[in-house]
Design an enzyme around this catalytic site. Structure first.
Site, PDB file in Angstrom:
ATOM      1  N   SER A 192      -5.782  10.179 -28.683  1.00 32.83           N
ATOM      2  CA  SER A 192      -5.833   9.859 -27.245  1.00 32.83           C
ATOM      3  C   SER A 192      -6.443  10.954 -26.386  1.00 32.83           C
ATOM      4  CB  SER A 192      -4.439   9.510 -26.728  1.00 32.83           C
ATOM      5  OG  SER A 192      -4.118   8.189 -27.076  1.00 32.83           O
TER       6      SER A 192
ATOM      7  N   LYS B 242      -9.574   9.976 -24.667  1.00 37.34           N
ATOM      8  CA  LYS B 242      -9.604   9.033 -23.536  1.00 37.34           C
ATOM      9  C   LYS B 242     -10.145   9.651 -22.237  1.00 37.34           C
ATOM     10  CE  LYS B 242      -6.128   5.739 -25.280  1.00 37.34           C
ATOM     11  NZ  LYS B 242      -5.681   6.055 -26.614  1.00 37.34           N
TER      12      LYS B 242
ATOM     13  N   TYR C   7     -13.967   2.294 -30.235  1.00 38.09           N
ATOM     14  CA  TYR C   7     -12.711   2.922 -29.803  1.00 38.09           C
ATOM     15  C   TYR C   7     -12.073   3.705 -30.955  1.00 38.09           C
ATOM     16  CZ  TYR C   7      -7.770   3.421 -28.669  1.00 38.09           C
ATOM     17  OH  TYR C   7      -6.511   3.930 -28.508  1.00 38.09           O
TER      18      TYR C   7
ATOM     19  N   TYR D 206       1.479   9.860 -21.392  1.00 31.21           N
ATOM     20  CA  TYR D 206       2.201   8.634 -21.737  1.00 31.21           C
ATOM     21  C   TYR D 206       3.263   8.328 -20.687  1.00 31.21           C
ATOM     22  CZ  TYR D 206       0.099   9.801 -26.270  1.00 31.21           C
ATOM     23  OH  TYR D 206      -0.754  10.143 -27.272  1.00 31.21           O
TER      24      TYR D 206
ATOM     25  N   VAL E  91      -1.741  11.363 -30.397  1.00 33.45           N
ATOM     26  CA  VAL E  91      -0.767  11.230 -31.487  1.00 33.45           C
ATOM     27  C   VAL E  91      -0.943  12.242 -32.613  1.00 33.45           C
ATOM     28  CG1 VAL E  91       0.048   8.840 -31.386  1.00 33.45           C
ATOM     29  CG2 VAL E  91      -2.142   9.341 -32.448  1.00 33.45           C
TER      30      VAL E  91
END
Ligand code: GLN
Length: 319
Positions: free
Chosen positions: A68, A71, A200, A252, A270
């Site tokens: 992540s 992102k 992705y 998160y 993660v």
């Protein structure tokens, strides 16, 4: 220098590193075997100031997948190439208040923000029209690799194909998100969903280490100019948008608490990595695989909270 007594600063970082090292909380991610095999003992911290002073301690050269942490980077690329108005026709700017992979869209039937899975998948669909119309998947891959590398002062990133293949196999939820968004006509016309999902997973499977990622964080801290190469990689308005959403959505469903306690834009993944930005001062990357129940690195969080106890880096310090 932005940190005049860097040697003194390093002593603090070292102490904080060793304090966090003794933490044994958390569990490594287990949804794919490659992450489940991660070594819980790994712990690295790298810092890079906006004037290029650097320090690293621990496992700073061991590669990990961005997950992540990619992102904010793909979001930055989308802002840079398409502009914020276009990007935010498709994706919101509001924390979801839910887990990063929950099957939920906002009231306008758009993904809440680019820092959660739905929003990042959507951003991947936008990136198809980057430079020229309809880049192939191969061209997009190269483009992302070289863009990430420019953010990192031309360091070379890796790609972990085993992680990519596993991500794609273990992706029921991500596919569900992908189809749910297609049902609600979230994507630009002519989006090929399978290619978008692959793209992705590829972004999640890019590989780097603390020493490389800290330069990316420093580029963000420096308004988009890489402190190592002096290249202007991002416009200041893109950086502002990326940092705003890292601040409100980057950790998160702990983002609100993190904004309260630490008050810095950050993004976790993660794999246990965390990108932390001290605007106009420096970038930090921490990496330690054991995660808390919300998915943030236990040692990384502890390090950030200690950082704010020792230094006035919180956005609302010094008022
Ligand atoms: N590959 C992971 C996923 O899509 C990335 C999510 C994360 O790092 N939180 O589920």
């Amino acid at each position: 220098f932005v940190i005049p007594d860097f040697q003194d600063f390093i002593k603090d970082i070292e102490e904080m590193y060793w304090t966090a090292k003794s933490i044994t909380d958390g569990k490594v991610a287990s949804y794919i075997p490659q992450l489940a095999r991660a070594n819980s003992d790994n712990w690295g911290v790298s810092v890079c100031t906006i004037d290029g002073q650097r320090f690293s301690i621990g496992d700073v050269n061991v590669p990990f997948t961005l997950q992540s942490c990619s992102k904010p980077l793909t979001y930055a690329m989308a802002l840079e190439t398409l502009g914020p108005d276009v990007v935010h026709q498709y994706v919101g700017t509001e924390p979801s208040g839910r887990n990063f992979n929950e099957l939920v869209l906002d009231h306008n039937m758009k993904p809440h923000n680019p820092m959660i899975n739905a929003g990042a998948i959507l951003v991947c669909s936008l990136l198809k029209s980057l430079d020229k119309p309809e880049m192939t998947l191969a061209e997009k891959f190269d483009y992302v690799m070289s863009f990430f590398s420019r953010l990192a002062g031309n360091e070379v990133l890796g790609f972990n194909n085993a992680v990519f293949l596993s991500e794609r196999e273990a992706a029921d939820r991500n596919y569900a998100l992908g189809f749910y968004m297609r049902e609600h006509k979230c994507y630009p016309d002519k989006t090929n969903l399978r290619e978008c999902m692959d793209f992705y997973f590829q972004c999640c499977s890019m590989e780097a280490n603390c020493d490389i990622m800290t330069i990316m964080a420093a580029t963000l801290a420096n308004g988009g100019i890489c402190p190592i190469t002096d290249e202007k990689v991002l416009r200041p308005d893109s950086v502002r948008n990326v940092l705003s959403l890292m601040h409100s959505c980057g950790m998160y469903d702990y983002s609100g608490q993190f904004a309260f306690k630490v008050g810095l834009p950050a993004k976790s993944g993660v794999s246990g990595a965390m990108l932390i930005v001290v605007p106009n001062v420096m970038g930090i990357c921490t990496w330690s695989p054991p995660l808390d129940p919300l998915g943030n690195s236990c040692r990384g969080l502890q390090f950030c909270e200690e950082l704010i106890k020792r230094f006035n880096f919180h956005k609302y310090d010094n008022i």
